[in-house]
Design an enzyme around this catalytic site. Sequence first.
Site: not given
Length: 208
Positions: A185, A104, A154
């Site tokens: 995610h 991320s 996501d």
Amino acid sequence: MSKDNYHALAKAGKPGAPLVFAFHGTGGDETQFFGLAEQILQEASIVSPRGDISEMGAARFFRRTGEGVYDMADLARATKAMAAFVAAHKAANPGAPVYSFGYSNGANILASVLMVQPGLFDRAALLHPLIPWQPGAVPGLAGRKVLITAGRRDPICPWPQSEALFAWFKAQGAGLRTETHGGGHELRQGEIEALAKFLRAPALEDAA
């Protein structure tokens, strides 16, 4: 910037073993992926820095003004600082192959450093990155080993942007591998297995 300018968890490995950088996601810290790096490459030297930006108490590597809206000036600052941090650790481990992975926000700072100084890393794994701008050409990525993982649903990293990033790395001539799933995610086991396979692959592959 020296190798001490980020708060980091670090472990010295065996001589000649890889030097591995692990970058956490928003709200994580230097412990988030340190243990995973140890499990994957037990003999490696490991460096896991903590992001130097606080977003309402959540550690990040650069500022943003909204979900998917980056403060590009701060990203440039953070990219320069992180590149110097990596380079300092690399200099302190001469001859060691340099591997990296981030999730991320950690994947985003890693991608940005990779785009500016691709020669810092022999392998880089980007887990659920989001690059909401159009990067220019980076000839230095040709032949560089890159893994990207993504979720097709996501909500933070929309699938079309993931596909665009795959295409961009291929266009640069990178040795790209991908691992995707139908979820969001979250990191799934298939991604962890793909990361382990990517980092454990014989070093000869880096020269392929």
